[in-house]
Design a protein around this motif. Structure first.
Motif, PDB file in Angstrom:
ATOM      1  N   ARG A  97       0.833  -1.189   0.000  1.00  0.00           N
ATOM      2  CA  ARG A  97       0.000   0.000   0.000  1.00  0.00           C
ATOM      3  C   ARG A  97       0.878   1.253   0.000  1.00  0.00           C
ATOM      4  N   ALA A  98       0.294   2.385  -0.375  1.00  0.00           N
ATOM      5  CA  ALA A  98       1.054   3.619  -0.521  1.00  0.00           C
ATOM      6  C   ALA A  98       1.502   4.157   0.840  1.00  0.00           C
ATOM      7  N   LEU A  99       2.620   4.876   0.819  1.00  0.00           N
ATOM      8  CA  LEU A  99       3.087   5.618   1.978  1.00  0.00           C
ATOM      9  C   LEU A  99       2.430   7.001   1.924  1.00  0.00           C
ATOM     10  N   GLN A 100       1.506   7.273   2.827  1.00  0.00           N
ATOM     11  CA  GLN A 100       0.730   8.511   2.771  1.00  0.00           C
ATOM     12  C   GLN A 100       1.344   9.572   3.673  1.00  0.00           C
ATOM     13  N   LEU A 101       1.759  10.686   3.056  1.00  0.00           N
ATOM     14  CA  LEU A 101       2.287  11.804   3.806  1.00  0.00           C
ATOM     15  C   LEU A 101       1.152  12.537   4.511  1.00  0.00           C
ATOM     16  N   CYS A 132       2.062  10.128  14.367  1.00  0.00           N
ATOM     17  CA  CYS A 132       2.271   8.781  13.833  1.00  0.00           C
ATOM     18  C   CYS A 132       3.248   8.822  12.663  1.00  0.00           C
ATOM     19  N   PRO A 133       4.142   7.858  12.558  1.00  0.00           N
ATOM     20  CA  PRO A 133       5.077   7.837  11.426  1.00  0.00           C
ATOM     21  C   PRO A 133       4.369   7.438  10.138  1.00  0.00           C
ATOM     22  N   VAL A 134       4.980   7.793   9.028  1.00  0.00           N
ATOM     23  CA  VAL A 134       4.470   7.401   7.712  1.00  0.00           C
ATOM     24  C   VAL A 134       4.947   5.979   7.447  1.00  0.00           C
ATOM     25  N   THR A 135       4.022   5.044   7.403  1.00  0.00           N
ATOM     26  CA  THR A 135       4.415   3.637   7.339  1.00  0.00           C
ATOM     27  C   THR A 135       3.455   2.842   6.488  1.00  0.00           C
ATOM     28  N   THR A 136       3.924   1.697   6.037  1.00  0.00           N
ATOM     29  CA  THR A 136       3.117   0.699   5.349  1.00  0.00           C
ATOM     30  C   THR A 136       3.736  -0.669   5.622  1.00  0.00           C
ATOM     31  N   LEU A 137       3.166  -1.699   5.085  1.00  0.00           N
ATOM     32  CA  LEU A 137       3.647  -3.063   5.318  1.00  0.00           C
ATOM     33  C   LEU A 137       3.829  -3.790   3.993  1.00  0.00           C
ATOM     34  N   ALA A 138       4.887  -4.563   3.931  1.00  0.00           N
ATOM     35  CA  ALA A 138       5.130  -5.441   2.789  1.00  0.00           C
ATOM     36  C   ALA A 138       5.280  -6.865   3.310  1.00  0.00           C
ATOM     37  N   THR A 139       4.786  -7.816   2.559  1.00  0.00           N
ATOM     38  CA  THR A 139       4.862  -9.230   2.938  1.00  0.00           C
ATOM     39  C   THR A 139       5.722  -9.974   1.931  1.00  0.00           C
ATOM     40  N   ILE A 140       6.736 -10.659   2.444  1.00  0.00           N
ATOM     41  CA  ILE A 140       7.623 -11.475   1.609  1.00  0.00           C
ATOM     42  C   ILE A 140       7.264 -12.936   1.832  1.00  0.00           C
ATOM     43  N   ARG A 141       6.967 -13.620   0.765  1.00  0.00           N
ATOM     44  CA  ARG A 141       6.670 -15.058   0.833  1.00  0.00           C
ATOM     45  C   ARG A 141       7.877 -15.844   0.333  1.00  0.00           C
ATOM     46  N   ALA A 152      -1.865  -1.266   5.487  1.00  0.00           N
ATOM     47  CA  ALA A 152      -1.074  -0.356   6.308  1.00  0.00           C
ATOM     48  C   ALA A 152      -1.895   0.110   7.494  1.00  0.00           C
ATOM     49  N   GLY A 153      -1.280   0.023   8.670  1.00  0.00           N
ATOM     50  CA  GLY A 153      -1.951   0.489   9.865  1.00  0.00           C
ATOM     51  C   GLY A 153      -2.863  -0.540  10.505  1.00  0.00           C
ATOM     52  N   SER A 154      -2.986  -1.723   9.936  1.00  0.00           N
ATOM     53  CA  SER A 154      -3.863  -2.738  10.504  1.00  0.00           C
ATOM     54  C   SER A 154      -3.191  -3.371  11.716  1.00  0.00           C
ATOM     55  N   PRO A 155      -3.868  -3.469  12.858  1.00  0.00           N
ATOM     56  CA  PRO A 155      -3.227  -4.034  14.037  1.00  0.00           C
ATOM     57  C   PRO A 155      -2.969  -5.522  13.915  1.00  0.00           C
ATOM     58  N   VAL A 156      -3.741  -6.216  13.087  1.00  0.00           N
ATOM     59  CA  VAL A 156      -3.579  -7.650  12.908  1.00  0.00           C
ATOM     60  C   VAL A 156      -3.204  -7.906  11.455  1.00  0.00           C
ATOM     61  N   VAL A 157      -2.053  -8.547  11.232  1.00  0.00           N
ATOM     62  CA  VAL A 157      -1.588  -8.818   9.878  1.00  0.00           C
ATOM     63  C   VAL A 157      -2.073 -10.204   9.472  1.00  0.00           C
ATOM     64  N   PRO A 158      -2.918 -10.320   8.453  1.00  0.00           N
ATOM     65  CA  PRO A 158      -3.385 -11.631   8.031  1.00  0.00           C
ATOM     66  C   PRO A 158      -2.263 -12.423   7.392  1.00  0.00           C
ATOM     67  N   ALA A 159      -2.146 -13.673   7.766  1.00  0.00           N
ATOM     68  CA  ALA A 159      -1.117 -14.535   7.187  1.00  0.00           C
ATOM     69  C   ALA A 159      -1.473 -14.870   5.754  1.00  0.00           C
ATOM     70  N   ILE A 194       7.549  -0.790   6.681  1.00  0.00           N
ATOM     71  CA  ILE A 194       8.266   0.212   5.893  1.00  0.00           C
ATOM     72  C   ILE A 194       7.911   1.579   6.470  1.00  0.00           C
ATOM     73  N   THR A 195       8.898   2.269   7.047  1.00  0.00           N
ATOM     74  CA  THR A 195       8.661   3.553   7.705  1.00  0.00           C
ATOM     75  C   THR A 195       9.627   4.584   7.155  1.00  0.00           C
ATOM     76  N   LEU A 196       9.082   5.727   6.758  1.00  0.00           N
ATOM     77  CA  LEU A 196       9.922   6.814   6.264  1.00  0.00           C
ATOM     78  C   LEU A 196      10.566   7.552   7.430  1.00  0.00           C
ATOM     79  N   PRO A 197      11.784   8.075   7.230  1.00  0.00           N
ATOM     80  CA  PRO A 197      12.376   8.928   8.269  1.00  0.00           C
ATOM     81  C   PRO A 197      11.465  10.108   8.544  1.00  0.00           C
ATOM     82  N   GLY A 198      11.166  10.336   9.811  1.00  0.00           N
ATOM     83  CA  GLY A 198      10.158  11.329  10.165  1.00  0.00           C
ATOM     84  C   GLY A 198      10.724  12.616  10.669  1.00  0.00           C
ATOM     85  N   LYS A 199      10.730  12.804  11.979  1.00  0.00           N
ATOM     86  CA  LYS A 199      11.116  14.070  12.571  1.00  0.00           C
ATOM     87  C   LYS A 199      12.578  14.378  12.274  1.00  0.00           C
TER      88      LYS A 199
END
Length: 550
Positions: A244-248, A257-266, A356-363, A390-395
């Motif tokens: 998913r996109a990294l939303q500024l 909150c930091p700008v973040t998303t999630l990637a899944t590697i299989r 992105a931002g989901s507290p539970v990551v589906p397998a 995946i988190t962008l450098p923030g402050k």
């Protein structure tokens, strides 16, 4: 007309929208830019008009290196992407057409950052209509070192000197015309830089062609050996999808909150023999590749391959790599599967299943990972997966590189593209010299959230039309009458029973099937029963509709 530089009228641009003290004022889509221009002439000066604009220009240059000798040349590109003009009423100008020295003249202005560009901005030849839509989106400020700021801190937007997207409020004084060209003569000019980061929604995932026509790689297979001259123990498959996109966050809004998303590697391991075991995973290094494509001639297509911009006299490419994280993944657990779970080889899905931002990551469904080319039918195999934040450098305090990010965009001359570089290392049994590594390169979009307080601007005619619509009786539906009981009944209608009510869908209430109920005429009623509104729904218009600005 003043003949010397010191006799030129003094021009000052002042903002009144709460950013007077900002090093560079920042705005996003639908934000209002308010202020005034102060004119202070030194001598009596004749002026025809004052020209106040909000402008965006795109400038590029590509260095051409000569092959015969050590000479260089430069090809340049320029596009006036946006120009909004502030109307100046005639009453605001002096009647005599001259401004007197020692007096101060004030001209207010008000602009609204538009949602896009006019179609005439992109009138060159393109390969498909998608390119035209991308080129007509409002680009962010880029490449201007004096405009890349975070508060009062200078930042690096990771753009080259050859690609500049600049915004400014500009004022010019017009006095007469040139005798040869007939163009207006500007006797004084002033500008104030502003930073614009438009709101960009998340776009659909890219159609990746696995390196044939682009630079991305979503799947990688690697044979594993115990040593350099040892036999193969199996094949490791690494696969992922565009996250998913990294939303500024919106400009001028504090976002804890930091700008973040999630990637899944299989991962999948196809053993070469039944006794072979899957490798032990090592570390996972994540980097963000920031690529700026620019050209001196308009681009006909969306830039896909970096090789198309290498050794070109009209195209340029600037790439930076931003390290994001390095983590140990030795704790990953392999799951053994039987041959009946083995699927057919299919293309990689276009979108990651994680949110992105989901507290539970589906397998993910590990059993559906396609086998490698060396897989033998009827053999067992192993799978596992890794969830990568995946988190962008923030402050600024924690951003040692002082990098600032802009949304992904494509214009006629400049484009900004991002990609995730994932490097996974593993340890095979018996290997002590080399550590096998696998690389994936995923496309990722950087989007930008809109200003939650922004409101679309409408014309006077649209406001009058909305007012007339709200004044009609259809614009406001009165609350329903009290519940239908024996104490509150219309005259001539007996008590309502289920046998007396005929529920039929009506055109007036398509969202509420069965309303309003059509009441049969009772035997003892002298006239037909009225049509009642639904007793359980209080329908009322929600106010003004969302009218787009013009």
């Amino acid at each position: 007309m003043p003949s010397r530089a010191k006799d030129k009228p003094g021009l000052t641009i002042t903002l009144t929208d709460g950013q007077q003290d900002a090093f560079v004022p920042s705005y996003t889509t639908m934000d209002e830019i308010k202020g005034y221009v102060t004119l202070t002439p030194q001598v009596e000066t004749k002026i025809d008009n004052i020209y106040i604009t909000f402008e965006c220009i795109v400038k590029t240059h590509v260095e051409r290196v000569g092959t015969a000798s050590a000479t260089t040349a430069r090809s340049e590109g320029f596009t006036p992407a946006l120009r909004l003009v502030q109307p100046i009423p005639e009453t605001a100008m002096p009647e005599s057409g001259r401004v007197a020295p020692g007096q101060t003249y004030t001209f207010p202005f008000e602009f609204c950052v538009p949602e896009g560009l006019l179609p005439k901005t992109c009138d060159h030849t393109i390969d498909n209509h998608v390119v035209r839509q991308a080129h007509l989106q409002l680009p962010p400020t880029l490449g201007d070192p004096m405009a890349a700021v975070w508060g009062k801190t200078m930042m690096d937007d990771m753009a080259s000197e050859g690609s500049i997207v600049s915004y400014s409020v500009r004022v010019r004084l017009i006095s007469g015309r040139d005798e040869k060209t007939g163009k207006h003569l500007f006797i004084a000019e002033e500008h104030k830089k502003v930073r614009v980061v438009p709101a960009v929604p998340e776009h659909p995932p890219l159609a990746v062609l696995e390196g044939k026509q682009d630079d991305y790689r979503l799947r990688k297979e690697k044979p594993l050996k115990k040593g350099t001259f040892q036999k193969r123990i199996g094949t490791l498959v690494m696969e992922s999808a565009q996250p998913r996109a990294l939303q500024l966050p919106p400009l001028r809004f504090e976002n804890p909150c930091p700008v973040t998303t999630l990637a899944t590697i299989r991962l999948r391991f196809d053993p070469a023999s039944p006794e072979a075991q899957p490798p032990r995973l090592g570390s996972l290094v994540t980097k963000l590749k920031v690529a700026t494509f620019y050209a001196s001639k308009p681009m006909r297509d969306i830039p896909k391959r970096s090789t198309d911009f290498h050794y070109s006299s009209d195209n340029g490419l600037y790439v930076e790599s931003v390290p994001l994280s390095s983590r140990c993944v030795e704790s990953a657990t392999w799951v053994k599967h039987t041959p009946r779970d083995n699927p057919r080889r299919e293309p990689t899905p276009p979108r990651d299943s994680t949110l992105a931002g989901s507290p539970v990551v589906p397998a993910p469904s590990l059993a559906t990972l396609a086998p490698s080319e060396s897989y033998k039918e009827g053999e067992d195999y192993y799978t596992t997966y890794l969830v990568v934040p995946i988190t962008l450098p923030g402050k600024v305090e924690g951003n040692t590189h002082r990098k600032i990010f802009v949304p992904t965009f494509y214009t006629c001359l400049v484009a900004r593209v991002y990609a995730l570089d994932l490097t996974l290392s593993c340890h095979t049994p018996g290997a002590s010299v080399t550590v096998p590594e696998m690389h994936l390169k995923l496309p990722v979009q950087v989007s930008a959230a809109p200003n939650p307080n922004a409101r679309p601007r409408i014309s006077q005619g649209e406001a009058e039309a909305i007012a007339r619509r709200e004044s009609l009786h259809l614009g406001h539906i009165a609350p329903p009458i009290p519940a239908y009981t024996e104490e509150a009944q219309p005259a001539g209608v007996g008590p309502l029973t289920p046998e007396d009510a005929e529920i039929t869908p009506t055109r007036e209430y398509p969202d509420y099937p069965g309303y309003p109920p059509r009441i049969r005429q009772s035997d003892d009623a002298s006239e037909a029963s009225p049509v009642l509104p639904p007793p359980d729904y209080n329908i009322q218009t929600s106010g003004r509709p969302n009218v787009s600005s013009r």
